[in-house]
Enzyme design. Structure first.
Site, short mmCIF file in Angstrom:
data_model
loop_
_atom_site.label_atom_id
_atom_site.label_comp_id
_atom_site.label_asym_id
_atom_site.label_seq_id
_atom_site.Cartn_x
_atom_site.Cartn_y
_atom_site.Cartn_z
N LYS A 12 0.84 -1.28 0.34
CA LYS A 12 0.27 -0.26 -0.45
C LYS A 12 1.08 1.63 0.13
CE LYS A 12 -3.75 -2.41 2.64
NZ LYS A 12 -4.40 -2.42 4.05
N PHE A 60 -15.94 2.68 6.63
CA PHE A 60 -14.34 2.80 6.48
C PHE A 60 -14.25 2.92 4.82
CE2 PHE A 60 -14.61 -1.40 7.42
CZ PHE A 60 -13.92 -1.89 6.46
N ARG A 105 3.24 -7.10 9.08
CA ARG A 105 2.45 -6.04 10.23
C ARG A 105 3.08 -6.07 11.66
NH1 ARG A 105 -3.11 -7.46 7.15
NH2 ARG A 105 -2.70 -6.51 5.52
N HIS A 118 -1.27 -5.40 1.86
CA HIS A 118 -3.25 -6.68 0.86
C HIS A 118 -2.29 -8.08 0.86
CE1 HIS A 118 -6.82 -7.21 -0.21
NE2 HIS A 118 -5.85 -7.36 -1.06
#
Length: 152
Positions: A12, A60, A105, A118
């Site tokens: 991302k 969101f 992450r 992702h």
């Protein structure tokens, strides 16, 4: 080979801006997965709305599309034994606070809204996402020289 599959992975905008592209690719290569396609692009809002169509009713959603459109992404297709499941384990939980150290992450993220990567959550969604981001002729079929050292 059983369960040889492909998955869609996208780094991302925050992952790109923070200079994590090489580290992320390195982890997938070191695991033994094979890169079969890669693009560096700024995805349009329309393209992102298609990609995240299953989230369109979530509060969101507009912010997610805006964030994903805020800069370039690296879209990739990786191939290997159980790559969808293993790829998700390598990414860590969607919320970085729940991710273990050693995951992408867990090592590089703090907030769910900036979770840098992702990955397809199933073989079916991988097929859909790959076809959305890549044309069939953009998927390169080759045998890595490391293949026989990774697989029996």
């Amino acid at each position: 080979m059983a369960n040889l599959e492909r998955t869609f992975i996208a780094i991302k905008p925050d992952g790109v801006q923070r200079g994590l592209v090489g580290e992320i690719i390195k982890r997938f290569e070191q695991k033994g997965f094979r890169l079969v396609a890669m693009k560096f692009l700024r995805a349009s809002e329309e393209h992102l709305k298609q990609h995240y169509t299953d989230l369109k009713d979530r509060p969101f959603f507009p912010g997610l599309v805006k964030y994903m459109n805020s800069g370039p992404v690296v879209a990739m297709v990786w191939e290997g034994l159980n790559v969808v499941k293993t790829g998700r384990l390598m990414l860590g939980e969607t919320n970085p606070a729940d991710s273990k150290p050693g995951t992408i992450r867990g090592d590089f993220c703090i907030q769910v809204g900036r979770n840098i990567i992702h990955g397809s959550d199933s073989v079916k969604s991988a097929e859909k996402e790959i076809s959305l981001w890549f044309k069939p002729e953009e998927l390169v079929d080759y045998k890595s020289c490391a293949h026989d050292w990774v697989y029996e």
